[in-house]
Motif scaffolding. Sequence first.
Motif, mmCIF file in Angstrom:
data_model
loop_
_atom_site.group_PDB
_atom_site.id
_atom_site.type_symbol
_atom_site.label_atom_id
_atom_site.label_comp_id
_atom_site.label_asym_id
_atom_site.label_seq_id
_atom_site.Cartn_x
_atom_site.Cartn_y
_atom_site.Cartn_z
ATOM 1 N N SER A 168 33.612 50.788 0.033
ATOM 2 C CA SER A 168 32.570 50.519 -0.951
ATOM 3 C C SER A 168 31.936 49.159 -0.700
ATOM 4 N N TRP A 169 30.647 49.063 -1.027
ATOM 5 C CA TRP A 169 29.988 47.759 -1.037
ATOM 6 C C TRP A 169 30.463 46.919 -2.211
ATOM 7 N N GLY A 170 31.073 47.563 -3.223
ATOM 8 C CA GLY A 170 31.649 46.832 -4.337
ATOM 9 C C GLY A 170 30.641 46.209 -5.272
ATOM 10 N N MET A 171 29.504 46.873 -5.479
ATOM 11 C CA MET A 171 28.501 46.384 -6.419
ATOM 12 C C MET A 171 28.415 47.359 -7.584
ATOM 13 N N ALA A 172 28.722 46.888 -8.793
ATOM 14 C CA ALA A 172 28.706 47.714 -9.997
ATOM 15 C C ALA A 172 27.661 47.182 -10.970
ATOM 16 N N ARG A 173 27.191 48.041 -11.848
ATOM 17 C CA ARG A 173 26.241 47.616 -12.881
ATOM 18 C C ARG A 173 26.966 46.782 -13.934
ATOM 19 N N VAL A 174 26.302 45.747 -14.406
ATOM 20 C CA VAL A 174 26.877 44.914 -15.449
ATOM 21 C C VAL A 174 27.128 45.732 -16.712
ATOM 22 N N SER A 175 26.209 46.617 -17.039
ATOM 23 C CA SER A 175 26.379 47.553 -18.148
ATOM 24 C C SER A 175 25.439 48.724 -17.912
ATOM 25 N N GLN A 210 37.013 53.412 -6.080
ATOM 26 C CA GLN A 210 35.909 54.103 -5.408
ATOM 27 C C GLN A 210 34.943 54.636 -6.451
ATOM 28 N N GLU A 211 33.646 54.457 -6.197
ATOM 29 C CA GLU A 211 32.632 54.927 -7.116
ATOM 30 C C GLU A 211 32.324 56.400 -6.881
ATOM 31 N N LYS A 212 31.837 57.068 -7.926
ATOM 32 C CA LYS A 212 31.429 58.461 -7.776
ATOM 33 C C LYS A 212 30.070 58.574 -7.099
ATOM 34 N N GLN A 213 29.204 57.605 -7.350
ATOM 35 C CA GLN A 213 27.892 57.615 -6.734
ATOM 36 C C GLN A 213 27.548 56.201 -6.293
ATOM 37 N N GLU A 214 26.946 56.117 -5.120
ATOM 38 C CA GLU A 214 26.424 54.839 -4.653
ATOM 39 C C GLU A 214 25.140 55.117 -3.904
ATOM 40 N N GLY A 215 24.122 54.338 -4.201
ATOM 41 C CA GLY A 215 22.845 54.562 -3.543
ATOM 42 C C GLY A 215 22.202 53.275 -3.081
ATOM 43 N N SER A 216 21.362 53.387 -2.081
ATOM 44 C CA SER A 216 20.566 52.257 -1.613
ATOM 45 C C SER A 216 19.203 52.328 -2.281
ATOM 46 N N CYS A 217 18.811 51.233 -2.905
ATOM 47 C CA CYS A 217 17.555 51.222 -3.658
ATOM 48 C C CYS A 217 16.853 49.886 -3.463
ATOM 49 N N PRO A 218 16.310 49.639 -2.258
ATOM 50 C CA PRO A 218 15.706 48.326 -1.994
ATOM 51 C C PRO A 218 14.463 48.038 -2.816
ATOM 52 N N ASP A 219 13.794 49.091 -3.337
ATOM 53 C CA ASP A 219 12.548 48.884 -4.082
ATOM 54 C C ASP A 219 12.719 49.029 -5.589
ATOM 55 N N CYS A 220 13.946 49.285 -6.056
ATOM 56 C CA CYS A 220 14.138 49.458 -7.487
ATOM 57 C C CYS A 220 14.361 48.094 -8.144
ATOM 58 N N GLU A 221 14.645 48.112 -9.430
ATOM 59 C CA GLU A 221 14.759 46.871 -10.184
ATOM 60 C C GLU A 221 16.183 46.326 -10.231
ATOM 61 N N SER A 223 19.484 44.323 -9.153
ATOM 62 C CA SER A 223 19.601 43.028 -8.466
ATOM 63 C C SER A 223 20.289 43.157 -7.116
ATOM 64 N N SER A 224 20.792 44.349 -6.769
ATOM 65 C CA SER A 224 21.403 44.590 -5.464
ATOM 66 C C SER A 224 20.866 45.907 -4.917
ATOM 67 N N PRO A 225 20.641 46.010 -3.610
ATOM 68 C CA PRO A 225 20.153 47.277 -3.052
ATOM 69 C C PRO A 225 21.210 48.372 -3.033
ATOM 70 N N PHE A 226 22.508 48.020 -3.202
ATOM 71 C CA PHE A 226 23.588 49.004 -3.230
ATOM 72 C C PHE A 226 24.259 48.944 -4.594
ATOM 73 N N VAL A 227 24.249 50.055 -5.310
ATOM 74 C CA VAL A 227 24.744 50.076 -6.677
ATOM 75 C C VAL A 227 25.724 51.228 -6.835
ATOM 76 N N GLY A 228 26.952 50.922 -7.291
ATOM 77 C CA GLY A 228 27.951 51.937 -7.532
ATOM 78 C C GLY A 228 27.994 52.338 -8.997
ATOM 79 N N GLU A 229 28.349 53.604 -9.255
ATOM 80 C CA GLU A 229 28.452 54.132 -10.612
ATOM 81 C C GLU A 229 29.821 54.770 -10.796
ATOM 82 N N ASN A 230 30.474 54.465 -11.912
ATOM 83 C CA ASN A 230 31.710 55.122 -12.306
ATOM 84 C C ASN A 230 32.821 54.952 -11.262
ATOM 85 N N PHE A 231 33.281 53.723 -11.098
ATOM 86 C CA PHE A 231 34.406 53.447 -10.214
ATOM 87 C C PHE A 231 35.703 53.954 -10.844
#
Length: 299
Positions: A168-175, A210-221, A223-231
Motif C-alpha cells: 500500500s501507498w499508505g494514504m488514508a482519508r482524514v475523514s 490493506q485497503e479495499k480500494q485505492e486509486g490514483s487521482c492526480p486531478d482530483c481535490e 491532497s494525495s494522488p493515491f488514496v486508500g479506502e477502508n483499511f
Amino acid sequence: MQNAGDPKAVWGNDGSFLLASLFVKTFDAIRYSGGILYKGRPTGTLMPSIFEPIPSPLPLTNPWNTDRETIAVTPDGSTIYIAASVGLNVKGGLDHALYHSEDNGKTFAKEILTHDTPINYFSSVSIGADGTPYAAFGDIFTEQLKLLRFSMTTPFSYEAFTLPGLASWGMARVSPLSQRTWNVYTGPEITADISASSPHRGRIYMTWAQEKQEGSCPDCEFSSPFVGENFDIFMSFSDDRGATWSPSARVNDDTGSTDQIFPSVALDPKGVLHIAFIDRRNNPYIPLFDVYYTKSADG
C-alpha cells in the motif's frame, strides 16, 4: 547530535532492552542523519553506540543518509541485527543495509543489499528459531509484499518470497467528509515463534493493513494522488521458513468501512500471538483513535 525519531525497541535475553533510533547533526542549516543504538534497562543509564555514522566528507546530495531502521536480536542474544534504508540509488529507489553486531552492540558490520527494483523501506525484521534473519517490506512499485530470508553466514545472501496481500501507498482519508489525506503505517510486521514450549515453534507470523480500494487521482481535490479506502488488518503464517503462507485472515471484526491501521504483532513465551492496531470505527469523523487488541492462543 540530536535524536531524530523512528525508535524501535526489543528486549534482550538478559532483561535489558535495545533501542535503535535515528540521530541528526545540522551543518549549514542542512540536517544529516545517522543511526544509533541504545542499550540499557528500564531503570539505569542508556549506553549508546553508533551503527551508521554521518559520512565524512558530507554528501552533496541526499543528506537524509539513514532512515526507517528496525531491529531484532537472536534468541540467545549473541547477534543484533538492524535493517535500514541508507539513501537513494541510481534507480530512484532506496538502498538498504543489514547491520549485525556480535559484541553486544559495541560495533557493527554493514552490508549493502541490492535489489532489481526500487523498493520501499524495510518495515520489520525478525529472527527465526534456528537463528535465521528475516526482513519484510512492501514493494509499492509491484504492489507486492515481500520477505527476504537471509543466510546466517557473511557475506549475506538471501532468498526472496512473495507474501499474501498487497503493498500500500499508505494514504488514508482524514475523514469520509474530507478531501485531505494522511500517511498511515500498514506494515508488514513479522515475528517468528522461537519458544521451546510452543506447539508452533519455527512458525513465522505476519500482519499488515490493506485497503479495499485505492486509486490514483492526480486531478482530483484529494491532497494525495493515491488514496486508500477502508483499511483492514490481516494476518497469515508460514511453517516452511517463509516459502509458502496460509490464506489471509481478517483480524478486525467491525462491519463498517472505517480504517484499521498501524498493525503491531508479538509472541509471548507460550507461543500466544498478540496483535494490536489503531481503529477508527467509533470516531471516523474526528481525529481520535482507539487502540484495539486481539490474540490467538491456538496458532
